[in-house]
Design an enzyme around this catalytic site. Structure first.
Site, PDB file in Angstrom:
ATOM      1  N   ASN A 236     -10.028  -0.900   0.720  1.00 58.19           N
ATOM      2  CA  ASN A 236      -9.078  -0.294   0.331  1.00 58.19           C
ATOM      3  C   ASN A 236      -8.619  -0.941  -1.275  1.00 58.19           C
ATOM      4  O   ASN A 236      -8.216  -2.254  -0.911  1.00 58.19           O
ATOM      5  CB  ASN A 236      -8.270  -1.188   1.671  1.00 58.19           C
ATOM      6  CG  ASN A 236      -6.392  -0.734   1.846  1.00 58.19           C
ATOM      7  OD1 ASN A 236      -6.053  -0.528   0.504  1.00 58.19           O
ATOM      8  ND2 ASN A 236      -5.677  -1.729   2.124  1.00 58.19           N
TER       9      ASN A 236
ATOM     10  N   CYS B 233       0.913  -1.086  -0.089  1.00 56.26           N
ATOM     11  CA  CYS B 233      -0.151   0.123   0.253  1.00 56.26           C
ATOM     12  C   CYS B 233       0.565   1.204  -0.410  1.00 56.26           C
ATOM     13  O   CYS B 233       0.164   1.905  -0.833  1.00 56.26           O
ATOM     14  CB  CYS B 233      -0.846   0.012   1.174  1.00 56.26           C
ATOM     15  SG  CYS B 233      -1.995  -1.610   1.308  1.00 56.26           S
TER      16      CYS B 233
ATOM     17  N   HIS C  17      -3.704   6.982   2.442  1.00 55.28           N
ATOM     18  CA  HIS C  17      -3.614   5.627   2.310  1.00 55.28           C
ATOM     19  C   HIS C  17      -4.627   5.719   2.986  1.00 55.28           C
ATOM     20  O   HIS C  17      -4.863   5.172   3.290  1.00 55.28           O
ATOM     21  CB  HIS C  17      -2.482   4.701   2.569  1.00 55.28           C
ATOM     22  CG  HIS C  17      -3.167   2.716   1.988  1.00 55.28           C
ATOM     23  ND1 HIS C  17      -3.324   3.021   0.837  1.00 55.28           N
ATOM     24  CD2 HIS C  17      -3.185   2.514   3.235  1.00 55.28           C
ATOM     25  CE1 HIS C  17      -3.813   1.679   1.485  1.00 55.28           C
ATOM     26  NE2 HIS C  17      -3.649   1.601   2.222  1.00 55.28           N
TER      27      HIS C  17
END
Ligand code: ACO
Length: 325
Positions: free
Chosen positions: A282, A119, A252
């Site tokens: 996500n 990520c 993020h």
């Protein structure tokens, strides 16, 4: 004269199949897995995510995002002299998704490679492209974050399968006399490999070990809030700035509670945080460029504003990029 890099176009793409929490709860219930819209919203802030159809790969999502970014920058694929793709869900073991995307784009010839920092992949890739442009190794880079995390989810594990989605985002980064990217700060600590991983590997024509995502959510949460504050402060300090100088924090998009904790630690109002986790879930390396592009296209984020992008993910990896749009 010092050479800088500057974002001249953003783009993103979400696969059309959208699942609200209610859709996912119903799909999981049919398999005997119990969860609820209330639990997902309260613990994560996620309300919907997109999943790519079978046969659609990271390079396909990246292609659409890249076309949108090139159009926004007013250039064509042939104008690109560097292509970096951040992904943890590559089309193949090799060659890189960047090479596959390069061919789909028709940008053949320029250097193309993947960055694997889960990520944090997009902030890693953006920092690398910035360094290569500053060094004179490239003039116009295409930096893409693209993921099909739905392929590595264990849909019998309710603690992880409700969290992730698929998508792609991209930016065109060009050499400039004025900054652009002001500072970046990247880190990794491999002693945390086990708290977030896909432990399987290919051997002798089979996948050995578990090829699906494993996560210790609480350990990830605790680490994430600490390192996101540290990376933000380090990038700001390098540029001689403070959180008060930041117009927009674009973290993020893992979990709204991690974003709220980070904003609080930096004494920034949530009004200055770009949030798309509610609609995208996500999307790992795609989450920051997806959030950036949606904020640019909605008019929320404007040219000339100061943005702080922050990533954290498996590895453990983390980092921040401070820039003027
Ligand atoms: N639906 C209903 N109940 C659930 C679900 C679910 N989907 N998932 C877990 N539960 C239950 C658990 O079984 C537990 O029940 P129990 O108390 O009876 O044992 C209860 O909910 C609480 O579980 P916790 O794990 O303590 O819940 P927590 O508040 O920690 O939230 C979460 C879990 C959302 C995963 C949180 O820890 C988190 O967000 N962590 C960070 C995760 C993250 O951001 N990961 C991405 C990192 S970036 C990357 O590189 C991919």
């Amino acid at each position: 004269m010092r050479r800088y890099s500057r974002i001249t176009g953003t783009g993103s793409y979400l696969p059309p199949r959208r699942l609200t929490n209610a859709d996912l709860v119903a799909e999981l219930a049919a398999k005997g897995i119990e969860t609820s819209d209330d639990w997902i919203v309260e613990r994560t802030g996620i309300r919907a995510r997109h999943f790519a159809d079978a046969g659609v790969f990271s390079s396909d999502l990246g292609l659409e995002a890249a076309k949108n970014a090139l159009q926004a920058a007013g250039c064509s694929a042939q104008d690109i002299d560097l292509l970096i793709v951040a992904t943890s869900t590559p089309d193949m073991v090799f060659p890189s998704t960047a090479c596959i995307l390069q061919n789909k784009l028709g940008a053949n010839g320029c250097p193309a490679f993947d960055v694997q920092a889960v990520c944090s992949g997009f902030v890693y890739a953006l920092s690398i492209a910035d360094a290569m442009i500053q060094a004179g190794a490239a003039r116009r880079a295409l930096v893409v974050g693209a993921e099909v995390f739905s392929r590595i989810l264990d849909f019998t594990d309710r603690t992880t399968c409700v969290l992730f989605g698929d998508g792609a985002g991209a930016v065109v980064l060009e050499a400039s006399d004025t900054p652009g990217i002001l500072a970046s700060d990247l880190h990794a600590d491999g002693k945390h490999v086990d708290i977030l991983c896909v432990p399987g590997h290919v051997s002798g024509g089979s996948v050995l070990g578990d090829p699906l995502l494993k996560m210790d959510g609480q350990a990830v949460f605790k680490l994430a809030v600490g390192v996101l504050e540290d990376a933000a402060r380090a990038a700001l300090e390098k540029a001689g700035k403070t959180p008060a100088d930041v117009d927009w924090l674009i973290p993020h998009q893992a979990n709204i509670r991690i974003m709220q904790s980070t904003a609080k630690r930096l004494k920034m109002s949530m009004d200055k945080v770009v949030v798309t986790v509610d609609q995208h879930g996500n999307t790992s390396a795609a989450s920051i460029p997806l959030a950036l592009d949606s904020a640019v296209r909605s008019g929320k984020v404007k040219p000339g504003e100061t943005l702080l992008l922050e990533g954290v993910g498996g590895g453990f990896t983390w980092g921040a990029v401070l820039l003027n749009l």
